[in-house]
Design a protein around this motif. Sequence first.
Motif, PDB file in Angstrom:
ATOM      1  N   CYS A 137      90.139  58.636  45.872  1.00 51.08           N
ATOM      2  CA  CYS A 137      90.299  57.666  44.783  1.00 51.08           C
ATOM      3  C   CYS A 137      89.811  58.295  43.491  1.00 51.08           C
ATOM      4  CB  CYS A 137      89.500  56.405  45.081  1.00 51.08           C
ATOM      5  SG  CYS A 137      89.475  55.261  43.706  1.00 51.08           S
ATOM      6  N   CYS A 171      86.558  55.918  42.193  1.00 51.00           N
ATOM      7  CA  CYS A 171      85.270  55.790  42.878  1.00 51.00           C
ATOM      8  C   CYS A 171      85.047  56.877  43.919  1.00 51.00           C
ATOM      9  CB  CYS A 171      85.130  54.418  43.509  1.00 51.00           C
ATOM     10  SG  CYS A 171      86.161  54.181  44.949  1.00 51.00           S
ATOM     11  N   CYS A 227      92.895  51.603  46.775  1.00 47.97           N
ATOM     12  CA  CYS A 227      91.555  51.923  47.251  1.00 47.97           C
ATOM     13  C   CYS A 227      90.877  50.655  47.766  1.00 47.97           C
ATOM     14  CB  CYS A 227      90.744  52.519  46.103  1.00 47.97           C
ATOM     15  SG  CYS A 227      89.024  52.769  46.509  1.00 47.97           S
ATOM     16  N   CYS A 258      87.602  50.011  45.287  1.00 42.47           N
ATOM     17  CA  CYS A 258      87.671  49.607  43.874  1.00 42.47           C
ATOM     18  C   CYS A 258      89.049  49.084  43.482  1.00 42.47           C
ATOM     19  CB  CYS A 258      87.269  50.767  42.967  1.00 42.47           C
ATOM     20  SG  CYS A 258      88.477  52.083  42.912  1.00 42.47           S
TER      21      CYS A 258
HETATM   22 ZN   LIG Z   1      88.270  53.866  44.652  1.00 44.25          ZN
END
Ligand SMILES: [Zn+2]
Lengths: 202, 223
Positions: free
Chosen positions: B22, B25, B39, B42
């Motif tokens: 990701c 994050c 993701c 997040c």
């Molecule tokens: Zn993420």
Amino acid sequence: MKQKQFACYECDTLITITSINEGEVASCPRCHHHILDKKYDSINRTLAISGTGLLLFIPATFFPLMSMQLLSVESSASLMSGISALWQTELYLVATLVFAFCALAPLIKLTTAFLVCFGFKHNRHQHPIYKQLLLFYHHVDSWEMLEVFLIGILVSIIKLKDMADLSFNLGLLCFSALMLCVLSLKITLDKQMIWDDLNYER
Amino acid sequence: MSDNIKSTEEIQTAMSQGLAQCHVCNLLVEIEESKDNYCPRCDSKIHLRIYDSLQRCWALTICSLIAFIPANAYPIMTILYFGKGQPDTILSGIFLLIKLGIYPIAAIIFFASFVVPLAKIVGLFVLLFSLRNRSKYTKLQRTKMYRYIEFFGKWSMLDVFVVALLVALVEIGAVVEIVAGPGATAFGIMVIITILAANSFDPRLLWDKKYDINLSNQIKEEK
Ligand SMILES: [Zn+2]
């Protein structure tokens, strides 16, 4: 829940990081890109830095940075008066850019960093709002240009120094301090630690 | 580097394992080719590589090259003494500073406003071409080049900020006045486009086997 496996953002190498001490940096064996670094006492330091930055924000943007005197006329400039002068000369786009890069982006970074760390300290960071705040921080991160503006102030000073009498104002001190606070967020805020602590498995 | 960091003997990429990291994050997520991937931590959209990275980067780099022309051709500001004055473009402003003997500032502005954006555009073209043809630079050198392009990007805004300050500061009635010119707008647009162009380039493509020209030639020869 602690993440162990990472992929290098620049070359996609898979790396397992089993443990990393505070202050250490893990970098990619293939392209040497920094993958992970663990910061000292991240939450408390970020709270202190971002709180200071927020207190400095109003004086740094509205107080005059410098003033000049020419033929008994005095004029001074602050960040906001620069933006409004550009707006009045109908350079709307440039005024918006300066506002976005030098006032809005730093303000968003300081506010979100403060709120996220405040929530973390009081164990309330599982609330979905903190996830949004972290995302907000991520998106404005690369558009913050306070340090470029500060060099811009220095360049203006040297350009004008033969033309008129220049003096510095309190705003310049506040602005420099604000810039240091915003730059320090990079050293103190440990986003990875906060992300790792979020519950995401529903 | 700490001893606690282990990399497998033979380098494995996340993509070869069907994983993608990701962007926001850093969570490693299993990718399913057939659908959009998000993701779980997040909620950002995840791609193995930046979506349409090369097309976007080509388009934006060509745009920034085009935008570079008005940014340098139009006057960025005019200094008016008693209502009269000569509009200055970025380059003529630099020449004026050299004439006045203010070399350090001339050098700073020359680098920030002329060399950096031009080097960024040329650098992006070099990176893009190196993915299509054999390159004389190693992958590591090109990755470093990309890092510099990304890092120095925002410094091109320097002159726009100087104009903003001067316009606000020098408003002494009828004697001296500084007026910003259309070049400032063109310049701001150019800086934004070059930053977007650099952001749309995915450095992982430099390391992908698909773009490894030397390797694919070897494979062809073996066949
Ligand atoms: Zn993420």
